[in-house]
Scaffold this motif. Structure first.
Motif, PDB file in Angstrom:
ATOM      1  N   LYS A 180       0.816  -1.212   0.000  1.00  0.00           N
ATOM      2  CA  LYS A 180       0.000   0.000   0.000  1.00  0.00           C
ATOM      3  C   LYS A 180       0.849   1.261   0.000  1.00  0.00           C
ATOM      4  O   LYS A 180       0.443   2.284  -0.542  1.00  0.00           O
ATOM      5  CB  LYS A 180      -0.914   0.005   1.228  1.00  0.00           C
ATOM      6  N   ALA A 202      -1.206   2.878  -2.699  1.00  0.00           N
ATOM      7  CA  ALA A 202      -1.894   4.158  -2.487  1.00  0.00           C
ATOM      8  C   ALA A 202      -0.933   5.317  -2.286  1.00  0.00           C
ATOM      9  O   ALA A 202      -1.285   6.457  -2.556  1.00  0.00           O
ATOM     10  CB  ALA A 202      -2.829   4.054  -1.280  1.00  0.00           C
ATOM     11  N   LEU A 223      -4.288   6.648  -8.608  1.00  0.00           N
ATOM     12  CA  LEU A 223      -4.364   7.259  -7.299  1.00  0.00           C
ATOM     13  C   LEU A 223      -5.311   8.441  -7.310  1.00  0.00           C
ATOM     14  O   LEU A 223      -5.534   9.066  -8.335  1.00  0.00           O
ATOM     15  CB  LEU A 223      -2.969   7.721  -6.872  1.00  0.00           C
ATOM     16  N   GLU A 227      -3.318  11.576  -3.197  1.00  0.00           N
ATOM     17  CA  GLU A 227      -2.268  10.589  -3.049  1.00  0.00           C
ATOM     18  C   GLU A 227      -1.235  10.659  -4.171  1.00  0.00           C
ATOM     19  O   GLU A 227      -0.046  10.550  -3.924  1.00  0.00           O
ATOM     20  CB  GLU A 227      -2.867   9.179  -2.991  1.00  0.00           C
TER      21      GLU A 227
END
Length: 319
Positions: A180, A202, A223, A227
Motif C-alpha cells: 500500500k 496508495a 491514485l 495521493e
C-alpha cells in the motif's frame, strides 16, 4: 555464574519502577558504568517490550524469551550474536548503532516478525529476510542494498521503505500484491514499470531517481488527487492548485511528462556545470605550476626581477 545471578537481581530491583505500559526503557543514564552484562533479567519483569538507547557493549548471548518487541538504538559496540534465539519477537528495530550492521544473519530465525526496522545501517545482503513471510512493515532505508530479490516472498508486506539505497531492478516488488505504501526515493531507478500491477498501492515516492520513461504514468492515474501528488513533492501540488487545473488522467500524464522532462534537463545542466568547474580547477593547477617554474628559472638565472613583479606572480597564482 553467581556474579551473573547477583547482577540480574540488582537489575530487576533497579528497573521495576521504570516500567510503563508493559514497556521497559533503558538508557545510558540508568546504568552504572554504561554497561549491561545481559538482558535476560527482563524475563522476570512484567514487560513485553524493551527499548535500549545509547548503551554501550550490549550482548545478546543470554536473552529473554518473553519479549515480543525490541528496540536497540544508538548503542555502540553491540554484539547481536544470540539474538536469533528471540523467536517470539514480532517487532524489531535496530538502527543508528556504531559500527552499523553489515550482516543480519541472526534475523533469519525470527519468523514471527511483522514489523522490522533496520534503517541507517550498511546492509547489502537481504537473504536472511527471505523466510520472514509474516512481515507487514519493513524499513530498510539508508543502507547499501542493490539486490532486493529476497523480498519477493514477503507477500504480506503492506509498507516498504527502501529510501537511499543502490537499487536498479525493482521487478521483485511486483509480487507484493498487498503493498500500500512504497518509498523508493534516492535510488538508481530508470523505470517503475513492475509496480503498475500493484492495485493496492496508495502512496509512492520516487523522487531523486533517473526514471527515463513514462512508466510512472499508469501508477499515478490509479491514485486519487491527494495521493498521486506524493509521487514527487508538495511544491508540485501547490502549482496545480494555483493554476486550478482539473486533474483528469490525460492532464496528469501531460503534467508528469513535463515534470520528468524538466528533471532530466536540470540533471544535464548540473552535469555540464560540474564539468566546467573541473576544467577550471585543472587550468588553475596548471597555471600555478607554470608560475612556479618561471620563478625558479628566474632565481637560477639571476634575473633581476623587481620585488613588485614577484609579488604580482604570487598574488595572482598563490592566493
Amino acid at each position: 555464574m553467581e556474579e551473573q545471578i547477583e547482577h540480574d537481581k540488582r537489575a530487576i530491583e533497579m528497573y521495576k519502577s521504570k516500567i510503563s505500559s508493559r514497556c521497559l526503557t533503558i538508557s545510558r543514564s540508568d546504568i552504572p558504568n554504561d554497561n549491561i552484562q545481559s538482558i535476560q533479567f527482563v524475563d522476570e519483569l512484567p514487560v513485553n517490550q524493551l527499548k535500549i538507547f545509547s548503551v554501550a557493549d550490549i550482548r545478546f548471548d543470554r536473552v529473554p524469551t518473553k519479549l515480543t518487541r525490541l528496540h536497540v538504538i544508538n548503542c555502540p559496540n553491540s554484539n547481536f550474536t544470540g539474538l536469533e534465539q528471540m523467536r517470539q519477537l514480532t517487532f524489531l528495530r535496530i538502527f543508528s548503532n556504531m559500527p552499523p550492521l553489515q550482516h543480519v544473519n541472526f534475523i533469519s530465525t525470527l519468523v514471527n516478525l511483522t514489523n522490522l526496522d533496520l534503517s541507517q545501517n550498511q546492509i547489502e545482503d537481504l537473504r536472511p529476510l527471505q523466510n520472514l513471510v509474516e512481515l507487514q512493515k519493513i524499513n530498510l532505508s539508508h543502507n547499501h542494498i542493490e539486490d532486493i530479490s529476497p523480498l519477493r516472498k514477503l507477500v504480506k508486506t503492506e509498507i516498504l521503505n527502501l529510501d537511499t539505497n543502490k537499487i536498479v531492478d525493482i521487478n521483485p516488488l511486483k509480487y507484493l500484491k498487498e503493498l500500500k505504501e512504497l518509498n523508493l526515493q534516492n535510488n538508481l531507478l530508470f523505470t517503475v514499470k513492475p509496480l503498475q500491477i500493484l492495485e493496492k498501492l496508495a502512496e509512492c515516492y520516487f523522487s531523486q531517481n533517473m526514471i527515463q520513461d513514462e512508466s510512472i504514468l499508469p501508477i499515478i492515474t490509479k491514485l486519487d488527487d491527494n495521493e498521486f501528488l506524493k509521487v514527487f513533492d508538495i511544491n508540485y501540488k501547490d502549482n496545480l492548485i494555483e493554476e486550478q487545473i482539473q486533474l483528469t488522467p490525460t492532464k496528469q500524464q501531460q503534467l508528469f511528462s513535463n515534470k520528468i522532462r524538466t528533471v532530466y534537463e536540470q540533471q544535464e545542466q548540473l552535469q555540464q556545470e560540474e564539468n566546467l568547474i573541473k576544467t577550471a580547477k585543472l587550468h588553475i593547477t596548471q597555471m600555478k605550476a607554470q608560475a612556479l617554474q618561471i620563478l625558479t628559472v628566474a632565481e637560477q638565472s639571476h634575473v633581476h626581477l623587481t620585488h613588485n613583479i614577484i609579488r604580482l606572480f604570487q598574488n595572482n597564482y598563490y592566493e
